[in-house]
Design a protein around this motif. Structure first.
Motif, PDB file in Angstrom:
ATOM      1  N   GLY A 177       1.563   6.287  -7.031  1.00  0.00           N
ATOM      2  CA  GLY A 177       0.352   6.844  -7.631  1.00  0.00           C
ATOM      3  C   GLY A 177       0.082   8.283  -7.251  1.00  0.00           C
ATOM      4  O   GLY A 177      -0.588   9.006  -7.999  1.00  0.00           O
TER       5      GLY A 177
ATOM      6  N   LYS B 242      -6.514  10.456  -6.168  1.00  0.00           N
ATOM      7  CA  LYS B 242      -7.285   9.285  -6.599  1.00  0.00           C
ATOM      8  C   LYS B 242      -6.367   8.189  -7.123  1.00  0.00           C
ATOM      9  O   LYS B 242      -6.543   7.004  -6.800  1.00  0.00           O
ATOM     10  CB  LYS B 242      -8.294   9.697  -7.667  1.00  0.00           C
ATOM     11  CG  LYS B 242      -9.202   8.565  -8.114  1.00  0.00           C
ATOM     12  CD  LYS B 242     -10.207   9.050  -9.147  1.00  0.00           C
ATOM     13  CE  LYS B 242     -11.113   7.911  -9.589  1.00  0.00           C
ATOM     14  NZ  LYS B 242     -12.112   8.376 -10.606  1.00  0.00           N
ATOM     15  N   ALA B 243      -5.395   8.575  -7.922  1.00  0.00           N
ATOM     16  CA  ALA B 243      -4.439   7.593  -8.437  1.00  0.00           C
ATOM     17  C   ALA B 243      -3.627   6.972  -7.312  1.00  0.00           C
ATOM     18  O   ALA B 243      -3.300   5.777  -7.345  1.00  0.00           O
ATOM     19  CB  ALA B 243      -3.511   8.244  -9.460  1.00  0.00           C
TER      20      ALA B 243
ATOM     21  N   CYS C 246       0.835  -1.209   0.000  1.00  0.00           N
ATOM     22  CA  CYS C 246       0.000   0.000   0.000  1.00  0.00           C
ATOM     23  C   CYS C 246       0.864   1.252   0.000  1.00  0.00           C
ATOM     24  O   CYS C 246       0.584   2.207  -0.734  1.00  0.00           O
ATOM     25  CB  CYS C 246      -0.927  -0.028   1.202  1.00  0.00           C
ATOM     26  SG  CYS C 246      -2.002   1.400   1.345  1.00  0.00           S
TER      27      CYS C 246
ATOM     28  N   GLY D 265       2.620   1.471  -3.559  1.00  0.00           N
ATOM     29  CA  GLY D 265       1.663   1.856  -4.598  1.00  0.00           C
ATOM     30  C   GLY D 265       1.132   3.261  -4.417  1.00  0.00           C
ATOM     31  O   GLY D 265       0.957   4.001  -5.394  1.00  0.00           O
ATOM     32  N   GLY D 266       0.886   3.637  -3.163  1.00  0.00           N
ATOM     33  CA  GLY D 266       0.417   4.996  -2.920  1.00  0.00           C
ATOM     34  C   GLY D 266       1.453   6.045  -3.251  1.00  0.00           C
ATOM     35  O   GLY D 266       1.138   7.094  -3.818  1.00  0.00           O
TER      36      GLY D 266
ATOM     37  N   ALA E 200      -4.695   6.499  -4.191  1.00  0.00           N
ATOM     38  CA  ALA E 200      -5.552   5.543  -3.483  1.00  0.00           C
ATOM     39  C   ALA E 200      -5.706   4.252  -4.280  1.00  0.00           C
ATOM     40  O   ALA E 200      -5.682   3.149  -3.717  1.00  0.00           O
ATOM     41  CB  ALA E 200      -6.914   6.178  -3.219  1.00  0.00           C
ATOM     42  N   ILE E 201      -5.853   4.385  -5.602  1.00  0.00           N
ATOM     43  CA  ILE E 201      -5.977   3.194  -6.442  1.00  0.00           C
ATOM     44  C   ILE E 201      -4.678   2.388  -6.425  1.00  0.00           C
ATOM     45  O   ILE E 201      -4.691   1.152  -6.334  1.00  0.00           O
ATOM     46  CB  ILE E 201      -6.358   3.591  -7.885  1.00  0.00           C
ATOM     47  CG1 ILE E 201      -7.754   4.209  -7.897  1.00  0.00           C
ATOM     48  CG2 ILE E 201      -6.292   2.388  -8.810  1.00  0.00           C
ATOM     49  CD1 ILE E 201      -8.174   4.736  -9.256  1.00  0.00           C
ATOM     50  N   GLY E 202      -3.552   3.098  -6.485  1.00  0.00           N
ATOM     51  CA  GLY E 202      -2.272   2.402  -6.436  1.00  0.00           C
ATOM     52  C   GLY E 202      -2.055   1.700  -5.107  1.00  0.00           C
ATOM     53  O   GLY E 202      -1.523   0.578  -5.060  1.00  0.00           O
ATOM     54  N   CYS E 203      -2.469   2.338  -4.014  1.00  0.00           N
ATOM     55  CA  CYS E 203      -2.336   1.723  -2.692  1.00  0.00           C
ATOM     56  C   CYS E 203      -3.155   0.444  -2.610  1.00  0.00           C
ATOM     57  O   CYS E 203      -2.650  -0.604  -2.188  1.00  0.00           O
ATOM     58  CB  CYS E 203      -2.776   2.715  -1.620  1.00  0.00           C
ATOM     59  SG  CYS E 203      -2.815   2.033   0.053  1.00  0.00           S
ATOM     60  N   GLY E 204      -4.411   0.521  -3.028  1.00  0.00           N
ATOM     61  CA  GLY E 204      -5.263  -0.667  -2.968  1.00  0.00           C
ATOM     62  C   GLY E 204      -4.803  -1.769  -3.907  1.00  0.00           C
ATOM     63  O   GLY E 204      -4.807  -2.946  -3.545  1.00  0.00           O
ATOM     64  N   GLY E 205      -4.382  -1.384  -5.114  1.00  0.00           N
ATOM     65  CA  GLY E 205      -3.938  -2.384  -6.079  1.00  0.00           C
ATOM     66  C   GLY E 205      -2.676  -3.103  -5.644  1.00  0.00           C
ATOM     67  O   GLY E 205      -2.595  -4.338  -5.712  1.00  0.00           O
TER      68      GLY E 205
END
Length: 199
Positions: free
Chosen positions: A172, A178-179, A165, A168-169, A181-186
């Motif tokens: 992103g 937003k990117a 997380c 990725g965060g 948060a998506i990177g963290c989750g992915g």
């Protein structure tokens, strides 16, 4: 032979509590020293292969202990992941460039056939780009996981999820919240899946 039988003719009595007392006392003392409150610190010889019937190993020198500490440090793990990511990313970039039909083509003149030099140059540039990205991601993930594991004092799947997380965060967030948060989750989900299959 004087105490062979009782006056009433009954069988001789068995050992009384006085006879069983010393054995029970010794057993309880042994338990206290093994698993009780009197248990001392674990000795190094308890893990010695010679004590377990294996091949005796010489004691480690100061240089060997220093090398082990360096290899277990977060900096070494991050550097190793960086080098491994660079090699893997470069190989992946060259591979993807090799199967790409647009490598070496000039957008201004799409009908011109590219030369071998132009194709190799484009493959090298793509391989270097992939290598740098993989090296950065590998170093960030490995260093973050090592720091999280050192802070928590545990080695479980949560370390991979947290470090994924964070990595990725951080990557992103350059493109926005937003990117990030998506990177963290992915990255967290991908790390959890990989850790599940590896464990």
């Amino acid at each position: 032979m004087a105490a062979a039988s009782s006056p009433g003719g009954s069988a001789p009595a068995g050992p009384g509590p006085e006879a069983a007392g010393p054995a029970q006392l010794q057993y309880s003392l042994l338990l206290e020293h093994l698993v009780g409150e009197r248990r001392g610190p674990r000795q190094a010889r308890a893990l010695d292969p010679a004590a377990l019937g294996g091949i005796p190993a010489p004691p480690k020198s100061a240089e060997q202990k220093l090398i082990e500490r360096v290899m277990e440090s977060c900096g070494f793990k991050a550097a190793l992941a960086c080098v491994g990511g660079f090699v893997l990313g470069g190989a992946f970039g060259v591979f993807t460039a090799g199967i790409d039909t647009n490598v070496g083509f000039d957008p201004k003149d799409p009908y011109r056939t590219p030369t071998a030099k132009e194709v190799l140059k484009d493959m090298g540039q793509r391989g270097m780009s992939y290598a740098k990205n993989f090296a950065i991601v590998g170093a960030m993930f490995s260093c973050t996981e090592c720091l999280v594991e050192s802070y928590r004092g545990k080695s479980d799947w949560k370390n991979s999820v947290i470090s994924g997380c964070v990595t990725g965060g951080a990557i992103g967030f350059r493109a926005g919240l937003k990117a990030g948060a998506i990177g963290c989750g992915g990255f967290a989900a991908f790390s959890a899946v990989i850790d599940y299959y590896l464990r």
